[in-house]
Motif scaffolding. Structure first.
Motif, PDB file in Angstrom:
ATOM      1  N   PRO A  91      68.248  32.316  78.007  1.00 23.38           N
ATOM      2  CA  PRO A  91      68.468  30.725  77.250  1.00 23.38           C
ATOM      3  C   PRO A  91      69.279  30.810  75.811  1.00 23.38           C
ATOM      4  CG  PRO A  91      66.226  31.459  78.314  1.00 23.38           C
ATOM      5  CD  PRO A  91      66.809  32.740  78.005  1.00 23.38           C
ATOM      6  N   VAL A  92      70.199  30.112  75.906  1.00 21.73           N
ATOM      7  CA  VAL A  92      70.886  29.562  74.913  1.00 21.73           C
ATOM      8  C   VAL A  92      70.998  28.171  74.169  1.00 21.73           C
ATOM      9  CG1 VAL A  92      73.349  29.558  73.736  1.00 21.73           C
ATOM     10  CG2 VAL A  92      72.398  31.784  75.096  1.00 21.73           C
ATOM     11  N   ARG A  93      70.613  28.042  73.023  1.00 17.64           N
ATOM     12  CA  ARG A  93      70.443  26.240  72.351  1.00 17.64           C
ATOM     13  C   ARG A  93      71.668  26.341  71.721  1.00 17.64           C
ATOM     14  NH1 ARG A  93      65.195  25.143  69.964  1.00 17.64           N
ATOM     15  NH2 ARG A  93      64.548  24.904  71.865  1.00 17.64           N
ATOM     16  N   THR A  94      72.574  25.225  71.969  1.00 17.89           N
ATOM     17  CA  THR A  94      73.777  25.107  71.182  1.00 17.89           C
ATOM     18  C   THR A  94      73.368  24.249  70.008  1.00 17.89           C
ATOM     19  OG1 THR A  94      74.088  23.129  72.702  1.00 17.89           O
ATOM     20  CG2 THR A  94      75.187  25.303  73.255  1.00 17.89           C
ATOM     21  N   PRO A  95      74.416  23.838  69.326  1.00 16.89           N
ATOM     22  CA  PRO A  95      74.067  23.233  67.880  1.00 16.89           C
ATOM     23  C   PRO A  95      73.560  21.630  68.202  1.00 16.89           C
ATOM     24  CG  PRO A  95      76.093  24.329  67.505  1.00 16.89           C
ATOM     25  CD  PRO A  95      75.650  24.554  69.060  1.00 16.89           C
ATOM     26  N   ASP A  96      74.045  21.205  69.304  1.00 17.62           N
ATOM     27  CA  ASP A  96      73.742  19.582  69.652  1.00 17.62           C
ATOM     28  C   ASP A  96      72.340  19.601  70.281  1.00 17.62           C
ATOM     29  OD1 ASP A  96      74.063  20.756  72.126  1.00 17.62           O
ATOM     30  OD2 ASP A  96      75.540  19.451  72.844  1.00 17.62           O
ATOM     31  N   GLY A  97      71.729  20.572  70.202  1.00 23.78           N
ATOM     32  CA  GLY A  97      70.283  20.771  70.966  1.00 23.78           C
ATOM     33  C   GLY A  97      70.401  21.078  72.461  1.00 23.78           C
ATOM     34  N   GLY A  98      71.337  20.932  73.081  1.00 26.84           N
ATOM     35  CA  GLY A  98      71.373  21.405  74.384  1.00 26.84           C
ATOM     36  C   GLY A  98      71.097  22.649  74.873  1.00 26.84           C
ATOM     37  N   THR A  99      70.220  23.019  75.914  1.00 22.23           N
ATOM     38  CA  THR A  99      70.098  24.288  76.302  1.00 22.23           C
ATOM     39  C   THR A  99      70.836  24.748  77.565  1.00 22.23           C
ATOM     40  OG1 THR A  99      67.993  23.565  77.541  1.00 22.23           O
ATOM     41  CG2 THR A  99      67.603  24.399  75.294  1.00 22.23           C
ATOM     42  N   PRO A 148      84.352  29.165  64.563  1.00 19.35           N
ATOM     43  CA  PRO A 148      83.766  30.000  63.674  1.00 19.35           C
ATOM     44  C   PRO A 148      82.927  29.281  62.658  1.00 19.35           C
ATOM     45  CG  PRO A 148      86.034  30.404  64.166  1.00 19.35           C
ATOM     46  CD  PRO A 148      85.683  29.440  64.948  1.00 19.35           C
ATOM     47  N   GLY A 149      81.702  29.993  62.287  1.00 16.39           N
ATOM     48  CA  GLY A 149      80.844  29.446  61.233  1.00 16.39           C
ATOM     49  C   GLY A 149      79.629  28.773  61.665  1.00 16.39           C
ATOM     50  N   ALA A 150      80.000  28.172  63.041  1.00 14.28           N
ATOM     51  CA  ALA A 150      78.843  27.449  63.779  1.00 14.28           C
ATOM     52  C   ALA A 150      77.659  28.632  64.181  1.00 14.28           C
ATOM     53  CB  ALA A 150      79.369  26.910  65.080  1.00 14.28           C
ATOM     54  N   ALA A 151      76.408  27.805  64.473  1.00 15.34           N
ATOM     55  CA  ALA A 151      75.314  28.807  64.895  1.00 15.34           C
ATOM     56  C   ALA A 151      74.818  28.262  66.152  1.00 15.34           C
ATOM     57  CB  ALA A 151      74.137  28.481  63.792  1.00 15.34           C
ATOM     58  N   VAL A 152      74.261  29.270  66.807  1.00 18.82           N
ATOM     59  CA  VAL A 152      73.539  29.303  68.115  1.00 18.82           C
ATOM     60  C   VAL A 152      72.247  29.810  68.128  1.00 18.82           C
ATOM     61  CG1 VAL A 152      75.719  28.707  69.551  1.00 18.82           C
ATOM     62  CG2 VAL A 152      74.575  31.235  69.378  1.00 18.82           C
ATOM     63  N   ALA A 153      71.193  29.267  69.081  1.00 21.66           N
ATOM     64  CA  ALA A 153      70.160  30.004  68.991  1.00 21.66           C
ATOM     65  C   ALA A 153      69.851  30.674  70.225  1.00 21.66           C
ATOM     66  CB  ALA A 153      68.879  29.094  68.641  1.00 21.66           C
ATOM     67  N   VAL A 154      69.379  31.885  70.480  1.00 21.03           N
ATOM     68  CA  VAL A 154      69.084  32.762  71.884  1.00 21.03           C
ATOM     69  C   VAL A 154      67.638  33.103  72.009  1.00 21.03           C
ATOM     70  CG1 VAL A 154      69.724  34.810  72.924  1.00 21.03           C
ATOM     71  CG2 VAL A 154      71.485  33.721  71.752  1.00 21.03           C
ATOM     72  N   TRP A 155      67.082  32.756  72.934  1.00 19.20           N
ATOM     73  CA  TRP A 155      65.658  33.153  73.187  1.00 19.20           C
ATOM     74  C   TRP A 155      65.469  34.638  73.744  1.00 19.20           C
ATOM     75  CZ3 TRP A 155      60.971  30.659  73.077  1.00 19.20           C
ATOM     76  CH2 TRP A 155      59.957  31.089  73.589  1.00 19.20           C
ATOM     77  N   ALA A 159      60.793  34.207  71.065  1.00 18.90           N
ATOM     78  CA  ALA A 159      61.232  33.098  69.890  1.00 18.90           C
ATOM     79  C   ALA A 159      62.433  32.981  69.995  1.00 18.90           C
ATOM     80  CB  ALA A 159      60.731  33.573  68.655  1.00 18.90           C
ATOM     81  N   TRP A 160      63.380  31.736  69.332  1.00 19.02           N
ATOM     82  CA  TRP A 160      64.562  31.572  69.249  1.00 19.02           C
ATOM     83  C   TRP A 160      65.079  32.096  68.117  1.00 19.02           C
ATOM     84  CZ3 TRP A 160      66.927  29.234  73.197  1.00 19.02           C
ATOM     85  CH2 TRP A 160      66.240  28.404  73.915  1.00 19.02           C
ATOM     86  N   VAL A 637      64.122  25.879  79.371  1.00 17.34           N
ATOM     87  CA  VAL A 637      65.176  26.210  78.633  1.00 17.34           C
ATOM     88  C   VAL A 637      66.262  25.894  78.916  1.00 17.34           C
ATOM     89  CG1 VAL A 637      63.579  28.558  77.760  1.00 17.34           C
ATOM     90  CG2 VAL A 637      65.321  28.272  79.638  1.00 17.34           C
ATOM     91  N   ALA A 638      66.714  25.011  80.107  1.00 17.62           N
ATOM     92  CA  ALA A 638      67.918  24.690  80.522  1.00 17.62           C
ATOM     93  C   ALA A 638      67.646  23.795  81.576  1.00 17.62           C
ATOM     94  CB  ALA A 638      68.870  26.018  80.927  1.00 17.62           C
TER      95      ALA A 638
END
Length: 789
Positions: A91-99, A148-155, A159-160, A637-638
């Motif tokens: 699962p991946v969470r994008t900067p806008d909160g979407g999964t 470039p410079g953005a952040a993403v979260a990965v499960w 934890a993320w 998660v999605a």
């Protein structure tokens, strides 16, 4: 020959339209062939250049002892390189909160891998000094607005984990963002790829070592790819490997190759259809010219002209017309090939497109045009040479001698004699010269084929989308789970406001085997009485999910050579195997899956629990509020909206729609040209007869109405056969796109048949207008004198 050349020049001055229309038909066919075929060759060359530059894998082996598999592969003759890596869906969470369901692909930090390199589009490549820096695939970057410079979260399973985007990249593996061969159309924002340092990929996957081996062949090895694929796959199986994916089966390449394959077939089939139309039109025009010139031919033959001289004259006329159209068409095709190539390349995301002028395509186009003109002229030319001089100089004699069926009807039905003379003129006209009537009907049939093929393909493609998303897939949304789901959690999801029902589902990657054949697919596990999925059978019926065995996609019947009741094997992830029975087949437009109950899947793979939940909303539910509530659940998660999937399918088909729409426009133009050629020749052939009617006192407008009625009567007679042949042709053209990834049914709406028939009648009415205007301006005295000799 000088006398015949003078005759040809005079004929062209008097009635140039018919031959010009044939030249236009040839020009359009050759132009379409040149543009589409060159575009196909350019795209194919662009693919191969891209695969070579970024060292696209020829074979990918998953699972087992990857180090031993790679070592043995490198030692095999025909292998250029073999690289190990870690690949996992997380699962991946994008900067806008979407999964979304993401895929991490491990790459060596600081240097490109020897197989499956990436192209950095923006930013910088991976660096050992930035262990959490990643590259976002361009599709994910576009969907989520990553730069470039953005952040993403990965499960990572617990934890993320926050990661930094160093840049965006493109890879030949994901030119089309297909997560699997059976899911080549993910909804926007539901799937994305992250290229990460290999060490990070292992931590995110929870793996102690690499789980894939990517193998690239030498040129010599690729020449014997089938043999090398089989040898390396067998060796990998001995080391515990699960799935083996060839380059042809790689999801992105398979989807685009299927599209290109359909494009390549249409690139030849449509132009050949148009050139056939040109040949038929040329044949009709020249045949009727020979019939009109019978008296002239008789005079020439009686004056000493040899048979071969007459043949050469009419044959040269057809060849000249074909050559003129072919030269203009080749030039137009050459100019159009570049824009068509770039349009298609942009649609599928090719980083670069190569536009090359190919002498072979020009020569093919010129040869097609010359062949169409010469072949169409051959029969009329031979017919002209065989006309006996004395018989030809007598002029045309009605074949029926008053014994036609219309005349017999008039004598048999007393009331028929009271019909107006104009009605009899309309009715008798088509039967007096049956060959001329059949030629006109042939033009109508051809025009309907040109129109109905394009229109029918549009109808069928839309029906395919509707069949998949309105009949087969009944869920409104699909939830991807980050952890196992128990009954209480499923009940909580089902109790969400706006949700009517929720069902668990399992997706298990497997290779189905039968004898020495295999097919990699996804086994979908569903509750026994599922309401989220309908199982449509090849015969047009519907069935339920069986308690034992598996339902297979209909394409596997031929691919694996199996029938209902046969035993098949399942190769599962991690090297496990299972045996089961073919319970039946399902007919679905998208993908070739296997279906079984959740209990059956659990028996095959005990560790494969439900990983998705299918959701159906209440009618009129607030979908946005329901989505927010569902994605707030800790296990989710999605979220994938089925409407987004349908939109993706429409976008995937956009280029197909554009191509077919262009064909519809070409078809309409060609239909007009074909009917113009046939109808104008008819009017020209009957000029003296019509002039005699005018001289007898029939008004110009009344005569135009009578001629129009007769032409439309003949056109209407050709509509029935034209619709039948058009339906068959549409099915044949749709077959160019059929595969295990996508299956079309030829479904043409009744309204399409009606509108096509009306359109062709309207085109026929329009196509005769130039001839009617010429009829109004004809020299009555000259034509009557010509008739009387």
């Amino acid at each position: 020959m000088s006398t015949l050349n003078v005759k040809l020049r005079r004929d062209l001055r008097r009635r140039p339209a018919q031959l010009v229309s044939v030249a236009v038909l040839v020009m359009l066919g050759v132009a379409l062939f040149g543009a589409s075929y060159d575009a196909y060759k350019n795209l194919d060359a662009g693919y191969q250049d891209l695969f070579a530059e970024y060292r696209f894998a020829d074979l990918t082996l998953a699972g087992g002892d990857t180090a031993a598999i790679a070592r043995e592969a490198r030692a095999a003759p025909g292998v250029a390189a073999a690289a190990v890596r870690t690949v996992a869906d997380v699962p991946v969470r994008t900067p806008d909160g979407g999964t979304l369901v993401g895929r991490v692909v491990g790459l060596p930090a600081g240097t490109q891998p020897p197989v499956n390199r990436v192209r950095v589009l923006d930013g910088r490549y991976l660096d050992p000094s930035a262990p959490t820096g990643v590259l976002a695939d361009r599709h994910l970057a576009d969907d989520a607005g990553l730069r470039p410079g953005a952040a993403v979260a990965v499960w990572d399973g617990r934890a993320w984990r926050n990661l930094g985007v160093r840049g965006t990249a493109s890879s030949p593996e994901y030119l089309w963002p297909a997560p699997s061969r059976q899911n080549v159309l993910p909804a926007p924002g539901s799937f994305g790829v992250l290229y990460v340092p290999e060490d990070l990929a292992r931590r995110l996957a929870g793996s102690a070592g690499p789980n894939e081996v990517a193998v690239r062949y030498t040129s010599a090895g690729r020449a014997g790819a089938a043999r090398l694929d089989a040898a390396l796959t067998a060796a990998a199986r001995a080391h515990g490997a699960g799935a083996a994916t060839t380059r042809a089966e790689q999801p992105s390449n398979a989807a685009l190759a299927q599209d290109i394959k359909g494009f390549s077939q249409l690139a030849v089939m449509f132009p050949l259809l148009f050139l056939s139309a040109a040949g038929v039109a040329a044949y009709v025009v020249l045949t009727r010219r020979v019939a009109r010139d019978r008296a002239v031919i008789g005079t020439l033959r009686a004056s000493g002209f040899r048979r071969r001289t007459v043949v050469a004259h009419y044959l040269a006329t057809g060849a000249a017309v074909g050559a003129a159209g072919a030269v203009l068409g080749a030039a137009a095709g050459l100019a159009l090939a570049g824009p068509v190539t770039r349009l298609y390349g942009d649609a599928i995301g090719l980083p670069e497109t190569t536009v090359t002028v190919r002498a072979a395509t020009l020569l093919y186009g010129l040869a097609f045009g010359l062949a169409a003109g010469a072949a169409a002229a051959l029969a009329p030319a031979v017919s002209a040479a065989r006309v006996p001089p004395a018989e030809a100089m007598r002029g045309a004699v009605p074949a029926t001698g008053g014994a036609g069926w219309i005349a017999r009807l008039e004598r048999a039905v007393p009331a028929a004699g009271r019909l107006p003379a104009g009605a009899w003129l309309v009715l008798r006209g088509p039967t007096r010269q049956l060959r001329r009537t059949l030629y006109t009907m042939a033009g109508v049939v051809l025009a309907l084929v040109l129109v109905l093929v394009s229109w029918g393909m549009l109808d069928s493609s839309r029906a395919t989308v509707s069949r998949q998303f309105d009949q087969v897939q009944r869920q409104d949304a699909e939830l991807t789970l980050g952890r196992p789901l128990d009954g209480a959690a499923l009940g909580a999801l089902a109790a969400t406001e706006g949700v009517r029902a929720a069902e668990p589902s399992t997706r298990l990657t497997a290779t189905i085997t039968a004898g020495d054949r295999g097919y990699s697919t996804t086994v979908v596990g569903l509750p026994a009485g599922t309401r989220m999925h309908r199982f449509l059978t090849p015969g047009g019926g519907e069935r339920s999910l069986p308690g034992g065995g598996a339902l297979l996609g209909a394409a596997l019947r031929d691919q694996l050579g199996v029938r209902t009741g046969d035993r098949i094997g399942l190769r599962l992830p991690g090297g496990g195997t299972a045996r089961t029975t073919v319970a039946g087949f399902v007919d679905e437009p998208l993908g070739t899956y296997a279906y079984a109950t959740l209990d059956q899947v659990a028996a095959w793979a005990p560790d494969a629990g439900p990983d998705t939940v299918l959701v159906e909303f209440e009618p009129g539910a607030d979908r946005a509020a329901a989505e927010h509530a569902l994605t707030s659940h800790p296990a989710v998660v999605a979220y994938t909206d089925s409407r987004a999937l349908k939109k993706t399918m429409d976008e995937y088909m956009d280029l197909f729609y554009v191509f077919v729409a262009v064909m519809l426009a070409f078809g309409g133009l060609l239909a007009f040209t074909v009917l113009f050629a046939t109808l104008s020749v008819n009017l020209a052939e009957r000029a003296t007869e019509l002039a005699a009617l005018r001289a007898s006192g029939v008004g110009r407008r009344r005569l135009a109405r009578l001629v129009t009625a007769e032409n439309l009567l003949v056109a209407a007679a050709g509509i029935g056969p034209g619709l039948v042949v058009g339906r068959i042709a549409a099915g044949a053209f749709l077959g160019a796109f059929d595969s295990d990834l996508m299956a079309f049914h030829t479904e043409i709406r009744p309204a399409t048949y009606a509108w096509s028939a009306l359109a062709v009648l309207a085109v026929a009415h329009l196509a005769q207008r130039p001839g009617l205007r010429g009829l109004a301006r004809m020299d009555l005295g000259g034509l009557v004198r010509e008739r009387t000799g």
